[in-house]
Design an enzyme around this catalytic site. Sequence first.
Site, PDB file in Angstrom:
ATOM      1  N   ARG A  87      -5.888  -8.054   0.898  1.00 16.24           N
ATOM      2  CA  ARG A  87      -6.135  -7.320  -0.340  1.00 16.24           C
ATOM      3  C   ARG A  87      -5.418  -7.974  -1.504  1.00 16.24           C
ATOM      4  NH1 ARG A  87      -6.345  -1.196  -2.175  1.00 16.24           N
ATOM      5  NH2 ARG A  87      -6.797  -1.609  -4.345  1.00 16.24           N
ATOM      6  N   ARG A  96     -12.444  -4.760  -2.773  1.00 21.66           N
ATOM      7  CA  ARG A  96     -11.258  -4.941  -1.935  1.00 21.66           C
ATOM      8  C   ARG A  96     -11.614  -5.115  -0.473  1.00 21.66           C
ATOM      9  NH1 ARG A  96     -10.221   0.945  -4.180  1.00 21.66           N
ATOM     10  NH2 ARG A  96     -11.719   0.080  -5.562  1.00 21.66           N
ATOM     11  N   ASP A  99      -8.616  -0.845   1.579  1.00 22.07           N
ATOM     12  CA  ASP A  99      -7.899   0.127   0.764  1.00 22.07           C
ATOM     13  C   ASP A  99      -7.462   1.246   1.697  1.00 22.07           C
ATOM     14  OD1 ASP A  99      -6.914   1.421  -1.544  1.00 22.07           O
ATOM     15  OD2 ASP A  99      -8.783   2.513  -1.824  1.00 22.07           O
ATOM     16  N   ASP A 101      -5.192   4.854   1.702  1.00 22.12           N
ATOM     17  CA  ASP A 101      -4.522   5.850   0.875  1.00 22.12           C
ATOM     18  C   ASP A 101      -4.081   7.032   1.720  1.00 22.12           C
ATOM     19  OD1 ASP A 101      -4.765   4.783  -1.820  1.00 22.12           O
ATOM     20  OD2 ASP A 101      -6.906   5.164  -1.640  1.00 22.12           O
TER      21      ASP A 101
END
Length: 177
Positions: A87, A96, A99, A101
């Site tokens: 990334r 990307r 990712d 989160d």
Amino acid sequence: MTSEISCAVIALGSNMGESADTLQKAVNAINALDEVSVIKASSMYRTKPVGYADQDDFTNAVLIARTTLSPAHLYDKLAALEIEFGRVRLFKNGPRTLDLDVIVCDEILSDDEHILLPHPRAQERAFVLVPLNEIAPDLIFPDTCNTVSAALKLLDPSDLDGISKLGPLVVPTSECI
């Protein structure tokens, strides 16, 4: 770090390279962390990009994991995995390779500059809510007290356009010897 076991929801996304393969490898890498155990994963979904639209569609999923890490330490470990997967942050909402989160971690509310919990835009994002609704529709966002299924119903129907289920993610299991 903490010695208590927390339950964390982690969102995964990719739109560069072999995204489905990347997400499966990311689930395996997350599960391989000493302090983390993946217990459930959604299917993968193809979704339209949000924010910056001039890019390929995303492959998204969510997982639920048990961890002894604090949310901030979990975030740091996930950020390191993103880098391992190539990334590079060229600009906000850009393409990307991976990712990751932290969406929710138990009932923890955090407005710390390092990590915001629950994730501030999770309840507005179909690419988070659709896969999360598959595996935890009754999960409650501690800031609004909405369930995942209720938050999903609050979205504009157009937010669901272009979302299609792709296939499963495999949750790694530890083998007994």
